[in-house]
Scaffold this active site. Structure first.
Site, PDB file in Angstrom:
ATOM      1  N   ILE A 154     -21.420   0.848  17.580  1.00  0.00           N
ATOM      2  CA  ILE A 154     -21.646   1.334  16.219  1.00  0.00           C
ATOM      3  C   ILE A 154     -22.388   0.232  15.474  1.00  0.00           C
ATOM      4  O   ILE A 154     -21.902  -0.896  15.383  1.00  0.00           O
ATOM      5  CB  ILE A 154     -20.332   1.697  15.515  1.00  0.00           C
ATOM      6  CG1 ILE A 154     -19.670   2.865  16.260  1.00  0.00           C
ATOM      7  CG2 ILE A 154     -20.588   2.038  14.046  1.00  0.00           C
ATOM      8  CD1 ILE A 154     -18.315   3.274  15.721  1.00  0.00           C
ATOM      9  N   GLU A 155     -23.568   0.576  14.971  1.00  0.00           N
ATOM     10  CA  GLU A 155     -24.425  -0.417  14.328  1.00  0.00           C
ATOM     11  C   GLU A 155     -24.730  -0.015  12.886  1.00  0.00           C
ATOM     12  O   GLU A 155     -24.453   1.095  12.467  1.00  0.00           O
ATOM     13  CB  GLU A 155     -25.727  -0.564  15.123  1.00  0.00           C
ATOM     14  CG  GLU A 155     -25.494  -1.015  16.556  1.00  0.00           C
ATOM     15  CD  GLU A 155     -26.765  -1.203  17.334  1.00  0.00           C
ATOM     16  OE1 GLU A 155     -27.809  -1.533  16.735  1.00  0.00           O
ATOM     17  OE2 GLU A 155     -26.718  -1.034  18.572  1.00  0.00           O
ATOM     18  N   ASN A 156     -25.332  -0.956  12.200  1.00  0.00           N
ATOM     19  CA  ASN A 156     -25.795  -0.752  10.828  1.00  0.00           C
ATOM     20  C   ASN A 156     -24.666  -0.463   9.854  1.00  0.00           C
ATOM     21  O   ASN A 156     -24.839   0.263   8.883  1.00  0.00           O
ATOM     22  CB  ASN A 156     -26.877   0.327  10.766  1.00  0.00           C
ATOM     23  CG  ASN A 156     -28.090  -0.086  11.567  1.00  0.00           C
ATOM     24  OD1 ASN A 156     -28.511  -1.233  11.502  1.00  0.00           O
ATOM     25  ND2 ASN A 156     -28.632   0.820  12.335  1.00  0.00           N
TER      26      ASN A 156
END
Length: 168
Positions: free
Chosen positions: A25-27
């Site tokens: 899970i990014e950003n």
């Protein structure tokens, strides 16, 4: 949402008899750090024994506590996961200043910093298999390119390949 998503992931792992899951899970930002860690904890609690739980994390060689880099609590994520997959790239990024995807010093600093919080047997180093290009005088740059596309550009423009002894 963390409970529902963790239930769905565990259901897929069990239904399809998967070896485990890599959560990437990014950003998100430091504001979601505790929620993210709690999500990984929930997954660990719900995954059947013997299933692998890996977590992809941003590199953080400069010990940033805000923004994207600050959203990953290495120490606590390592408590609940089998591996931290450190994405040791994007030192230079689209829209940023021209530079290497992952210089030697950046990667080494990333590893050294991670080792202050995580056991070496839990660290997996993610390395880039892509490059970036910037156009001289362009307003922005840093678009990602595959190695094959880079080779085509070198051939098309009769470019030369050099080894950057500083960035390595």
């Amino acid at each position: 949402n963390r409970h529902m998503l963790s239930d769905q992931i565990v259901s897929a792992v069990v239904t399809y008899d998967l070896d485990g899951v890599n959560v990437d899970i990014e950003n998100v930002t430091h504001l979601e750090k505790d929620y993210y860690t709690d999500f990984v904890k929930l997954l660990r609690e719900k995954l059947p024994e013997g299933k692998t739980l890996a977590v992809s994390v941003a590199p953080n060689p400069y010990n940033l506590t805000t923004g994207w880099n600050g959203s990953y609590d290495y120490k606590n994520l390592a408590k609940y996961s089998d591996y931290l997959m450190i994405m040791a790239y994007d030192e230079s990024y689209p829209g940023g200043p021209a530079g290497p995807v992952a210089s030697y010093d950046f990667v080494e600093s990333t590893i050294k910093k991670a080792l202050t919080e995580v056991s070496k047997d839990k660290i997996v180093l993610g390395i880039p298999f892509f490059g970036r290009y910037w156009k001289t005088g362009g307003a922005s740059g840093g678009a990602g390119m595959s190695i094959a596309d880079i080779e085509k550009l070198i051939k098309k423009y009769n470019g030369s390949v050099i080894f950057d002894t500083k960035a390595k």
